[in-house]
Design a protein around this motif. Structure first.
Motif: not given
Length: 554
Positions: A169, A174, A257
Motif C-alpha cells: 500500500r 494508497t 493490498a
C-alpha cells in the motif's frame, strides 16, 4: 525439464511452480512457446523479462524431456516426447468457451483436449480441489484416473505475502484511502467488455481522497491490444489516477493490498475471496459461467454492484455499495465461499514436489519448497495535477472532496499544481500551488530557485483574480496567501485511527483553507480548523507565516 506455455496466462502459472525445483542443479529448465495461440506474444515478452532459456518448438518436439509441465491442454502437446504434467491455468474451472471445444465443459476439463486418439494426453493432472477431480471424472474418466490434488501454487503465493500488505500500500501511494480493485477476465462477458467506461466513471465520480482505484486486466488483453493501445483506451481514467498493475505478480500484490474488489466471473475473484476481501459482482458471466461451479456460487452469494449513471444518484449509490460491503464484511465469510475451489492451502509446492520428483526418479532437495513472496509493486501511482474541489464550510469545520477536473457535478473551485498542469488549467484555477522539492546534489553550478514569498507573489501577479497561491513545504506545513491577504502558515496535524497515523495531502488542505478564508473574510488568528478530507479529520493550525517561512528557498 520443459515448461511448455501457449499463452502468457499459462506461463505465469508455470513460473509460480518454479520453487518446486529451487536450488536443484540437477534440473535444467527449458521453456518453449506452444504455437497456435493469438496470445503468445506476451508469453515471449515475459520469458525474456525473467531471462529464461528458451528453445524453439521444432527443437522441443525433437528433444526427449524427462518431464514437461504445461498449464493448458491446447496445442500440439502430444508431439512432445516424455511424460506431461498438466496444471490449471486459472482457479475454479468456472468458465466455458462455446467457440472452443465442448460448449458446456469447463475450459481445462474438456475431454476434447484432454484425450488424443482416445488416450489421455497427460501423465498427471495436478488439481487444486477434490471437486475438480470429481468434475474431471464426470467429463473424462480416463484422465481423472491420472489426477491428484496438490492445491494452488498461485494462491499460496498470495497467502504467504499477506504480511507485506502495508508495504504494498505504501508503494502504491494508497495512504488512508480505500483501495478498490476492478478485475476483468477475458472475452465478451468480461467487465471491460460489458462496461468499458466503468473505470473512468468510477475514477471521476469517487472522491480522490477517499478512494484509490486499480484495474486488473487479463493477460490476453495485453496480448491482443498491447500496453500502448490499452493505455490509450484507458487514458481518461489513468490521467485521474487509475492504477493498472502488470499481469504477472503485480496484480496479485495489488489484490493483497485491496480493501474491496469489484469483479466479473474471472478466477481472480476466487483469489480475492480466498484473501477474504469484500467482493461486489459487476456482471454475471452470461453463458460463459458454468452453473453450480465455485465461481457461480460465489457470484450468487456476494452483493451485486448497483449502478446507473443517470442523474446524481449513480455515484452516491456506487460509493454506498462499496462502503456497505466493507462495513458489513464479516471476517471469514467471503473466504468460506472460496473453499470449494482451493484445498491443501499452503501445501501446494510441497505436494507438487513429491509428485514431480517421483516421476523424475530423483530424491527431492533437503530444503523446503516455499512460495516466493510477491514483489513490491512498481506500478506508477499518478497524482493528478488538477482537481475539481467541492467544499462545505461550517464555522471552523471544513469538508472538501476532490475529483478530476472534468467532473460534471457541483464544485467550489479548481485547484492546480502550477508547474505540472496545463496553462489552461492554471488560468482557470482558483487555487494554485507548488510542492517544494530539494535540488539534486549532482547538478553543477548555481540552481535557480524561488523563495516562498517570491513565488506566491509571482503566481498571484501572473494569474490575476480572486485566487489563493500556496507552497507545500512538507507533509505537515504549507504557506499560502489569498489575493489581497497576508501570508499565512498552515500547520497540519495527523489523523489517528486504531493506533495508525494518517496524513492528508497538503494540497487538499490548501483548498480547505481557501474555502474557509472565502467564507470567513478576515479571520481572527491564530485559528484551528477541523478539516475533513477523505474519511478522516485533520487539525490545521492557521497562523501568520514567519520570516523564515517567507524566505524559504525551494
Amino acid at each position: 525439464m520443459l515448461f511448455a506455455a501457449r499463452s502468457a496466462v499459462a506461463l505465469h502459472r508455470l513460473l509460480d511452480v518454479l520453487p518446486v525445483f529451487s536450488g536443484d542443479d540437477r534440473i535444467e529448465r527449458r521453456f518453449a512457446l506452444v504455437p497456435g495461440s493469438e496470445f503468445g506474444t506476451e508469453a515471449l515478452a515475459a520469458l525474456d523479462a525473467v531471462g529464461a532459456r528458451c528453445v524453439s518448438w521444432d527443437e522441443a518436439v525433437r528433444t526427449p524431456y524427462d518431464l514437461t509441465l504445461a498449464a493448458s491442454p491446447k496445442g500440439d502437446l502430444d508431439r512432445l516426447r516424455g511424460p506431461l504434467v498438466l496444471l490449471p491455468h486459472g482457479a475454479g474451472f468456472g468458465k466455458a468457451l462455446p467457440e472452443e471445444g465442448t460448449a458446456d465443459s469447463a475450459s481445462g476439463l474438456d475431454a476434447a483436449y484432454l484425450l488424443r486418439r482416445g488416450t489421455p494426453l497427460a501423465a498427471l493432472h495436478a488439481l487444486a480441489h477434490p471437486g475438480q477431480v470429481n468434475e474431471l471424472a464426470a467429463r473424462c474418466p480416463a484422465a481423472a484416473e491420472r489426477a491428484t490434488v496438490v492445491g494452488d501454487p498461485t494462491l499460496d503465493r498470495l497467502l504467504a505475502s499477506q504480511g507485506l500488505r502495508d508495504r504494498y500500500r505504501t508503494a502504491l501511494g494508497t495512504g488512508g484511502r480505500r483501495l478498490v480493485v476492478l478485475t476483468s477476465t477475458w472475452g465478451p462477458e468480461s467487465l471491460l467488455a460489458r462496461h468499458p467506461h466503468l473505470p473512468a466513471r468510477l475514477r471521476t465520480e469517487l472522491p480522490s481522497d477517499s478512494y484509490q482505484l486499480a484495474l486488473v486486466m487479463h493477460p490476453n488483453d495485453y496480448s491482443r491490444s498491447g500496453a500502448h493501445d490499452l493505455a490509450e483506451h484507458l487514458a481518461p481514467a489513468l490521467g485521474a489516477g487509475l492504477l493498472t498493475p502488470r499481469p504477472y505478480e503485480e496484480w496479485a500484490a495489488v489484490l493483497v493490498a485491496a480493501d474491496a474488489v469489484l469483479t466479473d466471473h474471472g478466477s481472480t475473484a476466487l483469489y480475492a475471496a480466498a484473501l477474504d476481501r469484500p467482493l461486489l459482482a459487476v456482471c454475471d458471466g452470461g453463458d460463459e459461467l458454468i452453473p453450480g461451479s465455485p465461481m457461480a456460487r460465489l457470484l450468487d452469494a456476494v452483493p451485486a454492484l448497483g449502478f446507473t449513471w443517470e442523474g446524481s444518484e449513480g455515484p452516491a449509490r456506487v460509493a454506498e455499495d462499496i462502503v456497505r460491503a466493507v462495513a458489513e464484511h464479516r471476517p471469514g465469510a467471503v473466504r468460506a465461499l472460496a473453499e470449494p475451489a482451493f484445498a491443501e492451502q499452503g501445501r501446494a509446492l510441497a505436494l507438487l514436489r513429491t509428485e514431480l520428483y517421483a516421476r523424475l526418479g530423483l530424491t527431492p532437495p533437503g530444503t523446503p519448497a516455499e512460495p516466493r513472496l510477491l514483489p513490491v509493486p512498481r506500478v506508477p501511482a499518478r497524482a493528478p495535477a488538477v482537481h475539481a474541489v467541492s467544499a462545505a464550510v461550517d464555522g471552523d469545520r471544513v469538508r472538501v472532496e476532490r475529483r478530476p477536473p472534468h467532473y460534471a457535478g457541483p464544485a467550489a473551485h479548481l485547484a492546480a499544481e502550477e508547474d505540472a498542469a496545463s496553462v489552461r488549467h492554471a488560468q482557470s484555477a482558483a487555487v494554485l500551488f507548488r510542492r517544494a522539492h530539494g535540488a539534486p546534489a549532482d547538478v553543477p553550478g548555481a540552481v535557480e530557485s524561488w523563495t516562498v514569498d517570491g513565488w506566491i507573489a509571482w503566481a498571484l501577479d501572473r494569474y490575476p483574480g480572486r485566487r489563493t497561491a500556496a507552497v507545500v513545504l512538507s507533509a505537515s506545513r504549507c504557506v499560502l496567501r489569498r489575493h489581497g491577504g497576508p501570508l499565512l502558515s498552515a500547520r497540519i496535524g495527523a489523523g489517528t485511527e486504531a493506533g495508525r497515523v494518517f496524513r492528508a495531502d497538503p494540497a487538499a488542505v490548501v483548498s480547505a483553507v481557501h474555502c474557509w478564508l472565502s467564507a470567513t473574510g478576515t479571520p481572527s488568528l491564530p485559528a484551528t480548523l477541523d478539516c475533513r478530507i477523505g474519511e478522516r479529520s485533520y487539525p490545521v493550525r492557521i497562523v501568520p507565516a514567519t520570516d523564515d517561512e517567507a524566505a524559504h528557498a525551494f
